[in-house]
Structure formats: structure tokens, C-alpha cells
Motif scaffolding. Structure first.
Motif, PDB file in Angstrom:
ATOM      1  N   HIS A  88       0.824  -1.214   0.000  1.00  0.00           N
ATOM      2  CA  HIS A  88       0.000   0.000   0.000  1.00  0.00           C
ATOM      3  C   HIS A  88       0.860   1.267   0.000  1.00  0.00           C
ATOM      4  CE1 HIS A  88      -3.757  -2.127   0.461  1.00  0.00           C
ATOM      5  NE2 HIS A  88      -3.422  -2.656   1.607  1.00  0.00           N
ATOM      6  N   ASN A  89       2.119   1.148  -0.388  1.00  0.00           N
ATOM      7  CA  ASN A  89       3.058   2.281  -0.320  1.00  0.00           C
ATOM      8  C   ASN A  89       3.179   2.807   1.111  1.00  0.00           C
ATOM      9  OD1 ASN A  89       4.869   4.198  -1.407  1.00  0.00           O
ATOM     10  ND2 ASN A  89       3.254   5.748  -1.471  1.00  0.00           N
ATOM     11  N   ARG A  90       2.832   1.968   2.063  1.00  0.00           N
ATOM     12  CA  ARG A  90       2.788   2.415   3.455  1.00  0.00           C
ATOM     13  C   ARG A  90       3.716   1.587   4.339  1.00  0.00           C
ATOM     14  NH1 ARG A  90      -2.815   3.091   6.953  1.00  0.00           N
ATOM     15  NH2 ARG A  90      -2.035   4.667   8.392  1.00  0.00           N
ATOM     16  N   PHE A  91       3.505   0.292   4.350  1.00  0.00           N
ATOM     17  CA  PHE A  91       4.361  -0.604   5.122  1.00  0.00           C
ATOM     18  C   PHE A  91       5.338  -1.273   4.170  1.00  0.00           C
ATOM     19  CE2 PHE A  91       0.273  -0.349   7.274  1.00  0.00           C
ATOM     20  CZ  PHE A  91       0.679   0.143   8.500  1.00  0.00           C
ATOM     21  N   LYS A  92       6.606  -1.278   4.538  1.00  0.00           N
ATOM     22  CA  LYS A  92       7.629  -1.742   3.619  1.00  0.00           C
ATOM     23  C   LYS A  92       8.581  -2.713   4.303  1.00  0.00           C
ATOM     24  CE  LYS A  92       6.914   2.144   0.768  1.00  0.00           C
ATOM     25  NZ  LYS A  92       7.292   2.695  -0.499  1.00  0.00           N
ATOM     26  N   PRO A  93       8.237  -3.985   4.315  1.00  0.00           N
ATOM     27  CA  PRO A  93       9.192  -4.985   4.817  1.00  0.00           C
ATOM     28  C   PRO A  93      10.478  -4.944   3.995  1.00  0.00           C
ATOM     29  CG  PRO A  93       7.028  -5.950   4.450  1.00  0.00           C
ATOM     30  CD  PRO A  93       6.994  -4.594   3.835  1.00  0.00           C
ATOM     31  N   ILE A  94      11.585  -5.083   4.671  1.00  0.00           N
ATOM     32  CA  ILE A  94      12.865  -4.911   3.991  1.00  0.00           C
ATOM     33  C   ILE A  94      13.862  -5.938   4.507  1.00  0.00           C
ATOM     34  CG2 ILE A  94      13.614  -3.147   5.649  1.00  0.00           C
ATOM     35  CD1 ILE A  94      15.066  -1.758   3.341  1.00  0.00           C
ATOM     36  N   VAL A  95      14.680  -6.458   3.608  1.00  0.00           N
ATOM     37  CA  VAL A  95      15.800  -7.318   3.995  1.00  0.00           C
ATOM     38  C   VAL A  95      17.069  -6.716   3.394  1.00  0.00           C
ATOM     39  CG1 VAL A  95      14.517  -9.451   4.286  1.00  0.00           C
ATOM     40  CG2 VAL A  95      15.331  -8.827   2.035  1.00  0.00           C
ATOM     41  N   GLU A  96      18.136  -6.782   4.146  1.00  0.00           N
ATOM     42  CA  GLU A  96      19.401  -6.192   3.725  1.00  0.00           C
ATOM     43  C   GLU A  96      20.507  -7.230   3.931  1.00  0.00           C
ATOM     44  OE1 GLU A  96      18.340  -1.631   5.153  1.00  0.00           O
ATOM     45  OE2 GLU A  96      19.151  -3.061   6.593  1.00  0.00           O
ATOM     46  N   PHE A  97      21.315  -7.388   2.930  1.00  0.00           N
ATOM     47  CA  PHE A  97      22.458  -8.315   3.004  1.00  0.00           C
ATOM     48  C   PHE A  97      23.730  -7.554   2.670  1.00  0.00           C
ATOM     49  CE2 PHE A  97      18.832 -10.987   1.847  1.00  0.00           C
ATOM     50  CZ  PHE A  97      18.900 -11.937   2.848  1.00  0.00           C
ATOM     51  N   GLY A  98      24.810  -7.974   3.315  1.00  0.00           N
ATOM     52  CA  GLY A  98      26.054  -7.301   3.022  1.00  0.00           C
ATOM     53  C   GLY A  98      27.256  -8.106   3.470  1.00  0.00           C
ATOM     54  N   LEU A  99      28.406  -7.598   3.083  1.00  0.00           N
ATOM     55  CA  LEU A  99      29.684  -8.158   3.507  1.00  0.00           C
ATOM     56  C   LEU A  99      30.498  -7.024   4.104  1.00  0.00           C
ATOM     57  CD1 LEU A  99      30.497 -10.294   0.328  1.00  0.00           C
ATOM     58  CD2 LEU A  99      29.810 -11.175   2.572  1.00  0.00           C
ATOM     59  N   GLY A 100      31.114  -7.297   5.235  1.00  0.00           N
ATOM     60  CA  GLY A 100      31.880  -6.245   5.885  1.00  0.00           C
ATOM     61  C   GLY A 100      33.254  -6.730   6.297  1.00  0.00           C
ATOM     62  N   THR A 101      34.187  -5.808   6.299  1.00  0.00           N
ATOM     63  CA  THR A 101      35.559  -6.119   6.706  1.00  0.00           C
ATOM     64  C   THR A 101      36.153  -4.900   7.389  1.00  0.00           C
ATOM     65  OG1 THR A 101      37.711  -6.874   5.924  1.00  0.00           O
ATOM     66  CG2 THR A 101      36.502  -5.392   4.485  1.00  0.00           C
TER      67      THR A 101
END
Lengths: 339, 164
Positions: free
Chosen positions: A131-144
Motif C-alpha cells: 500500500h506504499n505504506r508498510f515496507k518490509p525490507i531485507v538487507e544483506f552485506g559483507l563487511g571487513t
């Protein structure tokens, strides 16, 4: 001739004398009450409930109930009703449930490395717009991380390790175009990683025994949360840019004999509680927003109060307009059909 | 275009603010050196002493940790990470007890633990004290409430002297 003149004068006299009398028979006596007043100014003059509401507005007292509603009391009839204007209107969702998906790249760490940051990596994320209102989000990354402070006595190294965050954003501008968003969000992040501290030198000046040692590689886990405040703007067509500022804190981490890690992938250094992100993103619309109809708009209005009972309406019904002489009955009696 | 410029400028401001807000500095010590305080065994209260020398047994040039020329109520007792114990000698300078026979020696046994404290404070050794032994000429007892010596600036050791 004189007789003819008298006839003409008498005719004129009667014509003048009886003309007003005929006009009086047609006169409409205005009746001044709430209904007729409303009738003259409002198309809803036939709506008794509306008329009653106007009358009540002038002849009522009110109080606030336990739910915070303003309850009006008709001082004449004792009837109570809730002020529907104060009740919350139903909100329209212009955008469909599955409005779009957005994929982005977080360039915060590369930017911060320009400012001297000693750690970082790469991060991508995906977000589903509901609904352009609630936005489930997943984020992946690599860090060093690799850090040898100028005034420090060690070299800290953390090899490339993965991390993930999951959370949701809430867009305040949910009925506006998805190209521009202002949102808050929550995240939970987790990472499992290694770190080591090498080339440690200690100056034991009293004993004159300088010491060099290493803390070998250690395995660690950490979980953290983030509170996010951010915005996004359209750059070109479906391409957008945005940034967030984050307050974060470590929720749990491994207990290690040789100390806690300085850097946690996805979290950053443990020095501060404020960080951020800068993202470039591409939005893929899934469903078009629906066009508002009059019915949709009406559904947002407060509910119309139902019509009240006869005892209430009886006293406020517009009175019948009298026609003819003041002694004439308002309505002629219907002839009885019973024999 | 104006909105994009606003976003960029606000992002730069956020970066500058965040980078300037996240420097805490080392609020503790950059080494783990235990701090010992002097107490009267009878009353248990802290005391200030001027007539004693303290030095580490085997220290180069017999250098003093505490000189009798100055009065003190506390003294740092640095441990030796390359060893598992360290001894400190207390020499009394009052005439009637200035003989080395009246010296007291306190010995600490410990495990040295390599420890990374923080970016600002750096890495160092923590010491897990396993045993304390002392002679009791004028020293009554030595107490450690917490056997782990860290870089936190606290008094780790209490040395009780006979004051009668």
C-alpha cells in the motif's frame, strides 16, 4: 349619464376594494423554525436528521466519554449522540497491497571511507511496498575491517564476513507518489564473524620489559537493532536516491575472554550509537494505484447519523404552510371510507 | 532538482555530524596496573603513610614505586606479564624498624590474559590474581575484593597495616 358615471365609479371602487381581499386569500404565512431556515439555505432541507443536527447544535450540552468521544445531550428530549464529526474517518489506500518492489545498493561505507573510516563493505537490499505504506525490507552485506590507529598499540583485522538485517519501514507519505518517501523503520541485524588483534605492544616501563603479543583469531556473533529515519527522492524515472540516519545498539554478543570486537559487520564500530546509510535504488511497480471514485471519497466521510424517532422529529417537523384565510384548516379532512 | 539538492546536502550534514559525534576517547587506563590503598587494620579506615619505601623485587636499579620522602595513601603496583608472579617489598624508614628484617614482602600470583579493550584504550594484559602471600611484620593483611585486574581506574588492593 350621471347614473352611468355612478356605475363606473362603483365598479372601480369594488375593483380596488376587493383586489387586496383577493390577494390576502393567497398570502403564505412564513413559519420561522429550524427546518424552514435550513430549507431556505440548504439542499438537504428534506433531511430531517440534518435539520435535527442543526437544532441540536444550538440546544445541547455535551461531555466526553471514556473513549474520548464527545457525547451531546439534547436538553429537550434527553437524547444522547456521539459527535460523528470528531470520529476518525476511514482512510483510503490509494496504492494496492502489492504496490512495488525496490532494490537498492547502500553506498554509505564507500562514502565514509573517504572520510577516513577504517571498515566497511558492500550492501544490497530489497523492499516490498504494501500500500506504499508498510515496507518490509531485507538487507544483506559483507563487511571487513583493518585498523591501525596512529596513537594505538595494535592492528585490528576482521576478514570479510556476511551480515543480514530484517525490518520494516513506515512511509508517512503513503497516499502520495512512491517517488518521494519520508519514513521511519526498525531493523534487527545479525552477523557471525572473526577478528584478530595483532602487533600489540605494551610499555612496562617500571620493569623495563616491553611486551609484544597477538590476540589470535576469534569467532564472534552479535545481534543488534536499529531505529531508522530517512527519506527517498526520485532521480530519474524509477531510479531514486535516499539516505537514513540510524540509532543502533547491540542486543547480544558473544562473551569472549580476550575482549569484545571493535567492528561488527552490518553494525559498524562500537564507538558510537549513530550511523547512517545512503542508497541508490530501482523501483519495479507491481500494480497500478486505483483511481478514486466518488464512492471512495464518500467512504472517508464520517458516518451519517441515523434518523431519530417520531417524538423527536414531531416537534421539529416543518409546519404546514397555511393557505387562504387564517381560519382555514391546514389540511382538509379526508372523507371517511367507513360506512 | 531542488529536492535532490536538499537530500544531498542533508546527507552530507548527517555524515559530518555522525563522524564528529562518535569519538569517545579512552575513559579508562591504557594499561592494567593495580592500585593499592593503605588502611589501618584496627579501624579499617584509610591512612596516609610517609615513612616507607616500596619497590618491586628484581626491579632494574631498585627503583622505587613509593619514596618515603613523600607521604601517600595509595601506590600503583605494576605486574609483570612475562611472569606468573610478582613481589613487592615494603621497607620502613622509621629508625626503630628500619632494619631489613622488618621489611614486608607481598607476592601476587596471577594469569596474564591478553585483552583488547577498545580502539581508544588499545590492547593490554588483564590479570587474574590466583593467590596473594604476604609477610606480616607490619602488614596485617592484603585484600582484593575483585581478583580480576583491568584497566578500570579503581583501587584493586587494600593493604592493612598494624598501626598500634
Amino acid at each position: 349619464m350621471k347614473h352611468l358615471l355612478h356605475i363606473v365609479l362603483a365598479t372601480l371602487f369594488f375593483a380596488i376594494a376587493f383586489a387586496p381581499s383577493s390577494s390576502a386569500q393567497r398570502r403564505i404565512t412564513p413559519v420561522k423554525n429550524a427546518a424552514t431556515t435550513t430549507m431556505s439555505v440548504n439542499e438537504l432541507s428534506n433531511d430531517t436528521a440534518y435539520i435535527n443536527a442543526n437544532r441540536r447544535a444550538r440546544m445541547t450540552t455535551h461531555y466526553t466519554d471514556d473513549q474520548g468521544n464527545i457525547v451531546y445531550v439534547d436538553t429537550i428530549t434527553g437524547e444522547e449522540w456521539v459527535d460523528s464529526v470528531k470520529t476518525k474517518a476511514k482512510k483510503i489506500m490509494i496504492y494496492p497491497l502489492l504496490e512495488s518492489v525496490t532494490f537498492g545498493v547502500n553506498i554509505w561505507d564507500p562514502v565514509m571511507r573517504l572520510f577516513g573510516q577504517k571498515y566497511g563493505g558492500a550492501e544490497v537490499w530489497g523492499e516490498l511496498s504494501l500500500h506504499n505504506r508498510f515496507k518490509p525490507i531485507v538487507e544483506f552485506g559483507l563487511g571487513t575491517a583493518s585498523n591501525t590507529p596512529d596513537d594505538g598499540n595494535f592492528t585490528y583485522k576482521s576478514p570479510l564476513a556476511p551480515y543480514a538485517r530484517i525490518g520494516v519501514n513506515y512511509n508517512f507519505l503513503y497516499n502520495s507518489t512512491p517517488d518521494y518517501q519520508f519514513f521511519v523503520g526498525l531493523r534487527y541485524g545479525f552477523s557471525s564473524f572473526n577478528f584478530e588483534v595483532t602487533d600489540v605492544t605494551t610499555d612496562n616501563s617500571y620493569w623495563n620489559e616491553p611486551e609484544t603479543f597477538n590476540i589470535p583469531s576469534q569467532r564472534a556473533n552479535a545481534g543488534f537493532f536499529e531505529f531508522v529515519l530517512g527519506l527517498k527522492v526520485q532521480l530519474y524515472k524509477n531510479f531514486s536516491a535516499g539516505w537514513t540516519i540510524k540509532y543502533h545498539s547491540i542486543l547480544h554478543e558473544s562473551k569472549l575472554e580476550n575482549g569484545s570486537p571493535w567492528y561488527i559487520p552490518g553494525y559498524g564500530s562500537r564507538n558510537g550509537s549513530i550511523t547512517g546509510s545512503i542508497s541508490l535504488m530501482y523501483r519495479i511497480p507491481l500494480n497500478k494505484p486505483k483511481e478514486l471514485t466518488l464512492k471512495d471519497i464518500e467512504s472517508t466521510l464520517p458516518p451519517v447519523e441515523p434518523k431519530t424517532d417520531d417524538s423527536d422529529t414531531g416537534s421539529t417537523q416543518p409546519q404546514a404552510v397555511e393557505v387562504g384565510t387564517t381560519n382555514s384548516p391546514a389540511q382538509p379532512e379526508q372523507p371517511s371510507t367507513e360506512q | 532538482m531542488g529536492k535532490i539538492l536538499t537530500v544531498i546536502l542533508s546527507a552530507i550534514l548527517a555524515v559530518v555530524a555522525i563522524t564528529s559525534c562518535n569519538t569517545a576517547g579512552c575513559l579508562d587506563n591504557q594499561n592494567s596496573v593495580p592500585l593499592a590503598g593503605f588502611y589501618a587494620s584496627e579501624s579499617g579506615s584509610a591512612i596516609t603513610i610517609s615513612a616507607l619505601n616500596i619497590f618491586g623485587v628484581g626491579a632494574p636499579n631498585d627503583s622505587l614505586l613509593l619514596d618515603s620522602a613523600s607521604s601517600a595513601s595509595q601506590v600503583y603496583l605494576p605486574f609483570r606479564p612475562a611472569y606468573q608472579s610478582v613481589a613487592f617489598c615494603i621497607h620502613y624508614t622509621d629508625d626503630d624498624i628500619s632494619s631489613p628484617a622488618f621489611n614486608d614482602t607481598i607476592t601476587f600470583s596471577y594469569n596474564a590474559i591478553p585483552y583488547f579493550a577498545s580502539e581508544e584504550c588499545g590492547a593490554m594484559y588483564y590479570y587474574d590474581v590466583t593467590d596473594i602471600h604476604t609477610t606480616t611484620h607490619l602488614v596485617d593483611s592484603v585484600v582484593m575484593d575483585n581478583r580480576l585486574v583491568t584497566n578500570t581506574e579503581i583501587e584493586n588492593i587494600r593493604i592493612y597495616f598494624r598501626t598500634e
